[in-house]
Enzyme design. Sequence first.
Site, PDB file in Angstrom:
ATOM      1  N   CYS A  48       0.865  -1.182   0.000  1.00 57.71           N
ATOM      2  CA  CYS A  48       0.000   0.000   0.000  1.00 57.71           C
ATOM      3  C   CYS A  48       0.900   1.229   0.000  1.00 57.71           C
ATOM      4  O   CYS A  48       1.620   1.478   0.978  1.00 57.71           O
ATOM      5  CB  CYS A  48      -0.908  -0.014   1.219  1.00 57.71           C
ATOM      6  SG  CYS A  48      -1.980   1.431   1.353  1.00 57.71           S
ATOM      7  N   GLY A  49       0.887   1.987  -1.091  1.00 56.01           N
ATOM      8  CA  GLY A  49       1.792   3.128  -1.216  1.00 56.01           C
ATOM      9  C   GLY A  49       1.493   4.232  -0.217  1.00 56.01           C
ATOM     10  O   GLY A  49       2.390   4.738   0.465  1.00 56.01           O
ATOM     11  N   CYS A  84      -5.322   6.151  -3.827  1.00 51.46           N
ATOM     12  CA  CYS A  84      -4.599   4.878  -3.823  1.00 51.46           C
ATOM     13  C   CYS A  84      -3.198   5.148  -4.337  1.00 51.46           C
ATOM     14  O   CYS A  84      -3.016   5.570  -5.482  1.00 51.46           O
ATOM     15  CB  CYS A  84      -5.309   3.842  -4.703  1.00 51.46           C
ATOM     16  SG  CYS A  84      -4.429   2.258  -4.819  1.00 51.46           S
ATOM     17  N   GLY A  85      -2.206   4.917  -3.489  1.00 54.22           N
ATOM     18  CA  GLY A  85      -0.829   5.258  -3.850  1.00 54.22           C
ATOM     19  C   GLY A  85      -0.268   4.400  -4.969  1.00 54.22           C
ATOM     20  O   GLY A  85       0.267   4.913  -5.957  1.00 54.22           O
TER      21      GLY A  85
END
Length: 264
Positions: free
Chosen positions: A73-74, A205-206
């Site tokens: 998850c960025g 959302c990264g």
Amino acid sequence: MQLNFTKMSGAGNDFIVIDNRLGQATLTHAQIREMCTRRTGIGADGLILLESSETGDFRMNYHNADGFPGSMCGNGGRCTVYFAWSLGLRPAGGRYRFEAGPGRYEAEVTGRESVRLHMLPPEDFRDGFQAGAWICHFVNTGSPHAVVFTDDVDTVDVFGEGRTIRHRRDLFPEGTNVNFLEVTSGDSISVRTFERGVEDETLACGTGAVASALMSYRLGKVASSPVRVKVRSGDILEVGFDGDMRDIYLEGPARIVYQGTVTV
């Protein structure tokens, strides 16, 4: 069991973050899901345990809102770095090195509530295949992402169309995140993302921002790096990369919203 937690936002992606360096928090999938459920729980897109590491400054143990372990998850990574900084953890040389899943990442705090995360090279580019009414592209940027270009991202039914593509097991055996994006200039795009594990549109959302920027460059829809990525929250993420798209960073806001204690 009572747990201290910090609620954090990474450009609108929100997370429950817990300092678990002593290993005292042992949470079940159901407990994590209950904590992440909005209205009846704390509410979040995911839960992150900051844990000790023998090979880095810390380990990020990330769970999706459904309670199950997630892939990279960025925005969660950027929030975890800022959380570590807020705890007083200071890495040698100013750059954090941490574990997340099977990968090792580096990052630095670049300003007040701002973090730059250095991503791993992308994998599995796939160009131009049909998924229902949409032409999709695909790349794995630590998490799997379908990318769909549209002329008007604001009018897309991201929940309905994203959910349909996300469950195309013939195309994505392990499922996928789905990004709908509009190119708004030669160096900027606007992105909306349906996230697996959350099973809904999120405000950012990264890894999806990275996937969308790289695919836009790969297909010649943006001309240069860095690419400014506007996400649903209205925040801007910056995705920078070299010519062969191997040296990549994701930079943007990461902030502490509030702190509290929850009984599990």
